[in-house]
Design an enzyme around this catalytic site. Structure first.
Site, PDB file in Angstrom:
ATOM      1  N   ASN A  84      -0.104   4.592  -0.120  1.00 10.03           N
ATOM      2  CA  ASN A  84      -0.821   5.780   0.154  1.00 10.03           C
ATOM      3  C   ASN A  84      -1.692   5.842   1.467  1.00 10.03           C
ATOM      4  O   ASN A  84      -2.460   6.437   1.705  1.00 10.03           O
ATOM      5  CB  ASN A  84      -2.114   6.224  -0.944  1.00 10.03           C
ATOM      6  CG  ASN A  84      -3.003   5.349  -1.440  1.00 10.03           C
ATOM      7  OD1 ASN A  84      -2.989   4.340  -0.865  1.00 10.03           O
ATOM      8  ND2 ASN A  84      -4.044   5.919  -1.824  1.00 10.03           N
ATOM      9  N   ASP A  87      -5.229 -10.637 -15.453  1.00 11.51           N
ATOM     10  CA  ASP A  87      -6.172 -11.456 -15.309  1.00 11.51           C
ATOM     11  C   ASP A  87      -7.333 -11.341 -16.097  1.00 11.51           C
ATOM     12  O   ASP A  87      -7.865  -9.957 -15.839  1.00 11.51           O
ATOM     13  CB  ASP A  87      -6.485 -11.347 -13.648  1.00 11.51           C
ATOM     14  CG  ASP A  87      -6.870 -12.751 -13.145  1.00 11.51           C
ATOM     15  OD1 ASP A  87      -7.667 -13.422 -13.589  1.00 11.51           O
ATOM     16  OD2 ASP A  87      -6.361 -13.037 -11.926  1.00 11.51           O
ATOM     17  N   GLU A  96      -7.266 -20.991 -16.533  1.00 14.20           N
ATOM     18  CA  GLU A  96      -7.794 -21.564 -15.128  1.00 14.20           C
ATOM     19  C   GLU A  96      -8.916 -22.623 -15.387  1.00 14.20           C
ATOM     20  O   GLU A  96     -10.031 -22.084 -15.829  1.00 14.20           O
ATOM     21  CB  GLU A  96      -8.296 -20.555 -14.022  1.00 14.20           C
ATOM     22  CG  GLU A  96      -8.491 -21.184 -12.772  1.00 14.20           C
ATOM     23  CD  GLU A  96      -9.557 -20.511 -11.809  1.00 14.20           C
ATOM     24  OE1 GLU A  96      -9.570 -20.592 -10.724  1.00 14.20           O
ATOM     25  OE2 GLU A  96     -10.307 -19.478 -12.440  1.00 14.20           O
ATOM     26  N   HIS A 131      -4.341 -17.045  -4.624  1.00  9.75           N
ATOM     27  CA  HIS A 131      -5.164 -16.350  -4.076  1.00  9.75           C
ATOM     28  C   HIS A 131      -6.369 -17.270  -3.568  1.00  9.75           C
ATOM     29  O   HIS A 131      -7.057 -16.670  -2.655  1.00  9.75           O
ATOM     30  CB  HIS A 131      -5.525 -15.240  -4.618  1.00  9.75           C
ATOM     31  CG  HIS A 131      -6.306 -15.467  -5.835  1.00  9.75           C
ATOM     32  ND1 HIS A 131      -5.838 -16.225  -7.170  1.00  9.75           N
ATOM     33  CD2 HIS A 131      -7.497 -14.884  -6.270  1.00  9.75           C
ATOM     34  CE1 HIS A 131      -6.748 -16.252  -7.949  1.00  9.75           C
ATOM     35  NE2 HIS A 131      -7.997 -15.639  -7.325  1.00  9.75           N
ATOM     36  N   ASP A 132      -6.652 -18.335  -4.173  1.00  9.05           N
ATOM     37  CA  ASP A 132      -7.844 -19.339  -3.789  1.00  9.05           C
ATOM     38  C   ASP A 132      -7.500 -20.101  -2.861  1.00  9.05           C
ATOM     39  O   ASP A 132      -8.413 -21.211  -2.819  1.00  9.05           O
ATOM     40  CB  ASP A 132      -8.536 -19.682  -4.947  1.00  9.05           C
ATOM     41  CG  ASP A 132      -8.940 -18.575  -5.773  1.00  9.05           C
ATOM     42  OD1 ASP A 132      -9.467 -17.487  -5.390  1.00  9.05           O
ATOM     43  OD2 ASP A 132      -9.119 -18.928  -7.340  1.00  9.05           O
ATOM     44  N   ASP A 164      -4.239   3.884   2.675  1.00 10.76           N
ATOM     45  CA  ASP A 164      -5.615   3.800   2.882  1.00 10.76           C
ATOM     46  C   ASP A 164      -5.918   1.934   3.229  1.00 10.76           C
ATOM     47  O   ASP A 164      -6.860   1.594   3.452  1.00 10.76           O
ATOM     48  CB  ASP A 164      -6.345   3.957   1.462  1.00 10.76           C
ATOM     49  CG  ASP A 164      -6.065   3.114   0.542  1.00 10.76           C
ATOM     50  OD1 ASP A 164      -5.148   2.047   0.433  1.00 10.76           O
ATOM     51  OD2 ASP A 164      -6.553   3.142  -0.772  1.00 10.76           O
ATOM     52  N   ASP A 185       0.884  -1.204   0.030  1.00 10.13           N
ATOM     53  CA  ASP A 185      -0.267  -0.082   0.010  1.00 10.13           C
ATOM     54  C   ASP A 185       0.652   1.285  -0.143  1.00 10.13           C
ATOM     55  O   ASP A 185       1.524   1.549   0.985  1.00 10.13           O
ATOM     56  CB  ASP A 185      -1.065  -0.075   1.397  1.00 10.13           C
ATOM     57  CG  ASP A 185      -1.803   1.103   1.452  1.00 10.13           C
ATOM     58  OD1 ASP A 185      -1.831   1.915   0.336  1.00 10.13           O
ATOM     59  OD2 ASP A 185      -2.187   1.646   2.501  1.00 10.13           O
ATOM     60  N   ASP A 241      -1.700  -0.983  -3.936  1.00 12.15           N
ATOM     61  CA  ASP A 241      -1.873  -0.503  -5.038  1.00 12.15           C
ATOM     62  C   ASP A 241      -1.042  -0.342  -6.359  1.00 12.15           C
ATOM     63  O   ASP A 241       0.053  -1.100  -5.877  1.00 12.15           O
ATOM     64  CB  ASP A 241      -2.423   0.995  -4.692  1.00 12.15           C
ATOM     65  CG  ASP A 241      -1.262   1.817  -3.610  1.00 12.15           C
ATOM     66  OD1 ASP A 241       0.004   1.438  -3.879  1.00 12.15           O
ATOM     67  OD2 ASP A 241      -1.914   2.060  -2.772  1.00 12.15           O
ATOM     68  N   ASP A 251      -9.634 -16.388 -16.064  1.00 16.01           N
ATOM     69  CA  ASP A 251     -10.244 -16.810 -14.828  1.00 16.01           C
ATOM     70  C   ASP A 251     -11.210 -17.824 -15.598  1.00 16.01           C
ATOM     71  O   ASP A 251     -12.066 -17.621 -16.488  1.00 16.01           O
ATOM     72  CB  ASP A 251     -10.917 -15.660 -14.590  1.00 16.01           C
ATOM     73  CG  ASP A 251     -11.745 -15.798 -13.092  1.00 16.01           C
ATOM     74  OD1 ASP A 251     -10.738 -16.195 -12.156  1.00 16.01           O
ATOM     75  OD2 ASP A 251     -12.631 -15.886 -13.091  1.00 16.01           O
TER      76      ASP A 251
HETATM   77  C1  GLC Z   1     -11.425 -17.910 -10.250  1.00 11.54           C
HETATM   78  C2  GLC Z   1     -10.746 -17.043  -9.067  1.00 11.54           C
HETATM   79  C3  GLC Z   1     -11.573 -16.689  -7.949  1.00 11.54           C
HETATM   80  C4  GLC Z   1     -12.837 -16.156  -8.233  1.00 11.54           C
HETATM   81  C5  GLC Z   1     -13.561 -16.936  -9.432  1.00 11.54           C
HETATM   82  C6  GLC Z   1     -14.812 -16.402  -9.929  1.00 11.54           C
HETATM   83  O1  GLC Z   1     -11.423 -19.314  -9.661  1.00 11.54           O
HETATM   84  O2  GLC Z   1      -9.352 -17.280  -9.027  1.00 11.54           O
HETATM   85  O3  GLC Z   1     -10.682 -16.025  -6.965  1.00 11.54           O
HETATM   86  O4  GLC Z   1     -13.724 -16.112  -7.156  1.00 11.54           O
HETATM   87  O5  GLC Z   1     -12.863 -17.290 -10.433  1.00 11.54           O
HETATM   88  O6  GLC Z   1     -14.366 -15.237 -10.839  1.00 11.54           O
HETATM   89 CA    CA Z   2      -3.345   2.039  -1.246  1.00  5.48          CA
END
Ligand code: GLC
Ligand code: CA
Length: 556
Positions: free
Chosen positions: A23, A98, A255, A328-329, A25, A21, A29, A199
């Site tokens: 700034n 993405d 994915e 991230h999942d 908040d 981050d 970013d 995605d």
């Molecule tokens: C993919 C993404 C996930 C998202 C899902 C719906 O699996 O990695 O984070 O919630 O698609 O877009």
């Molecule tokens: Ca920020």
């Protein structure tokens, strides 16, 4: 097998809200990422995949896009994004965007139009169905809880949403939708991005019959067999390839939930003219149970070996793999596949790095894994931010499928928020991630586990990652070599050979917290070079007593 840059690259995934981050908040970013490009370069990675940064009402942390051509305000501006691209390119780093086009946000202009009347020109951009016996068109359950269908009063019909009701699915059968998406992709390619992570791209073609799904959790039918790898998905991707991808020297990774080997060869076959590679999920789904991922059972190691070896063997020569432990999942790699107890966290994180970077396929490192970041083990449901976790908690505990205490345990192990806590930069407040209040709690271990401390310690997980990336890059055999599984039946060790031209490599990883006895293949016992070892082991004889989570790579 022809050599290409994307096969030889190491990818690093940034989850922008939690990276840096700039700034105050409390939200990461673009300028925060810009500050850290030298950090990424020094790790030795080549490509950065950044989770979505486009305009979004943030129902699913940006995977619900309301404008594909605008940067989300909290991340910065388009000018800053362009600077990021430029500064990355100056350092020889590439950037993957993405691409979220299975669905949009319900606040996207297309959907606002679509829902306004049955004869609106955008009506057919989405999937609308009438009620069946006064109820939902079928029994499908959405990934984030509830039905996959949302009733819309205005026109007295339902729209399909495989994820949240704020993520209506686009109708890819409509050629105008495809043309719009391809046009938008081209626009980004013109801007100079280096590729796309696509995605849930395996879900863009649905079974036109929309049949009921099997009910396994006592609530809704499973839509996956009718939404994943549908009848036209390959046709659409070939069209995308012809109209956009083939025009640029870019990298693509799909994915692909529910992908089989056979399907992967269609998506990412060397001669399929679709994508460069796909993410398969079999190894991260090991041990899923009655409530899907919501379980406290650990993965079965023999199963893991079987799955990873199968993908290595069966794609060799026909399609390209991608290799990952987390994203991230997923929960943190070291917590899931290693051991995050204080005495094993570092050594097991190094073991996982050895394995990740010595298999065939493009490796993906998720932010913080290079530090051995672990699950935060949040105590309260109010600590969580993720829509999937919050909905599952509510839905399953209300239906009495699981108690609140048990569900909290499941979340500690499997929630997506485990990977979404702020990146740990140093031992100052909030791990140096923000000068404000972070949008999600920081892992309590940040005073010990952070970039500053690890850069200063040459035995850190970070330095091991840096070295292992360099080892991979210096040895084409670790990238292209054919894989042979050894010690198939060994209950602790994952061992394999990689053979490439005149070179042979041997990799051994002890996935357990106990010593494990390994017989070295004869040709290695006779003398070999050690490229890396997470215990600094120097001699390798016929029998090696491997220490807990020991790993090494040998070469002859
Ligand atoms: C993919 C993404 C996930 C998202 C899902 C719906 O699996 O990695 O984070 O919630 O698609 O877009
Ligand atoms: Ca920020």
């Amino acid at each position: 097998m022809s050599r290409t840059w994307w096969k030889e690259s190491v990818v690093y995934q940034i989850y922008p809200t939690s990276f840096m981050d700039s700034n105050g908040d409390g939200i990461g970013d673009i300028n925060g990422i810009r500050q850290k490009l030298d950090y990424l370069k020094s790790l030795g990675i080549d490509v950065i995949w950044i989770s979505p940064m486009l305009e979004s009402p943030w129902d699913d942390n940006g995977y619900d896009i309301s404008d594909y051509r605008r940067i989300q305000k909290m991340f910065g501006t388009m000018e800053e994004y362009e600077l990021l691209l430029k500064e990355a390119h100056e350092r020889g780093l590439k950037i993957l965007m993405d691409l979220v086009v299975n669905h949009t946000s319900d606040e996207h202009a297309w959907f606002v139009e679509s829902r306004s009347s049955k004869d609106n020109p955008y009506r057919d951009y989405y999937i609308w169905k009438p009620a069946r016996d006064g109820k939902e068109p079928n029994n499908w359950g959405a990934c984030f809880g509830g039905s996959s269908w949302e009733y819309d009063e205005k026109t007295d019909m339902y729209y399909l949403h495989c994820f949240s009701k704020k993520q209506p699915d686009l109708n890819w059968e409509n050629p105008t939708v495809r043309a719009e998406v391809f046009d938008m992709m081209d626009w980004w390619c013109q801007k100079g991005i280096d590729g796309f992570r696509m995605d849930v791209i395996s879900m863009i073609s649905k079974d036109p019959q929309f049949p009921d799904g099997e009910v396994t959790n006592g609530l809704y039918g499973n839509a996956s067999p009718y939404c994943c790898n549908g009848p036209h998905v390959h046709e659409y991707l070939k069209e995308m390839n012809e109209k956009v991808l083939s025009k640029y020297d870019i990298m693509t990774v799909g994915e692909t939930a529910g992908v089989t080997i056979q399907e992967a060869k269609k998506y990412a076959g060397y001669d399929s003219s679709e994508l460069n590679m796909v993410f398969q999920f079999e190894h991260v789904e090991i041990g899923d149970g009655r409530l899907g991922k919501w379980t406290t059972s650990r993965y079965d190691f023999m199963e893991l070996k079987k799955i990873l070896s199968k993908w290595q063997r069966e794609l060799h020569g026909s399609a390209w793999n991608s290799i990952f432990w987390g994203n991230h999942d997923q929960p943190r790699a070291v917590s899931r596949f290693g051991n995050d107890a204080p005495e094993y966290r570092e050594i097991s994180a190094k073991m996982l790095a050895t394995c990740l970077l010595s298999l065939q396929g493009t490796p993906y490192i998720y932010q913080g894994d290079e530090l051995g970041m672990s699950n935060p083990r949040f105590e309260n449901i109010t600590d969580y931010r993720d829509i999937e976790s919050l909905h599952a908690f509510q839905e399953y505990t209300e239906a009495k499928l699981i108690s609140e205490e048990e569900m909290l345990e499941c979340l500690k192990l499997r929630s997506r928020d485990n990977a979404r806590t702020p990146m740990q930069w140093d031992d100052s407040a909030n791990a140096g991630f923000t000068s404000g209040t972070p949008w999600i709690g920081v892992n309590k271990n940040y005073p010990e586990v952070n970039v500053k401390a690890e850069l200063a310690d040459e035995n850190s997980v970070w330095h091991y990652y840096q070295k292992m990336i360099a080892v991979r890059k210096a040895h084409l055999g670790l990238i292209y070599g054919a894989f042979t599984l050894l010690e198939d039946e060994h209950p602790q060790i994952f061992a394999y050979k990689r053979k490439y031209e005149k070179e042979t490599y041997f990799v051994a990883c002890n996935f357990s917290d106990a010593e494990a006895v390994l017989s070295l293949p004869e040709e290695f016992a006779a003398g070999c070079e050690c490229l890396i070892s997470n215990y600094g082991r120097e001699t390798y004889e016929d029998t090696v007593k491997m220490k807990p989570y020991e790993a090494f790579v040998l070469k002859i």
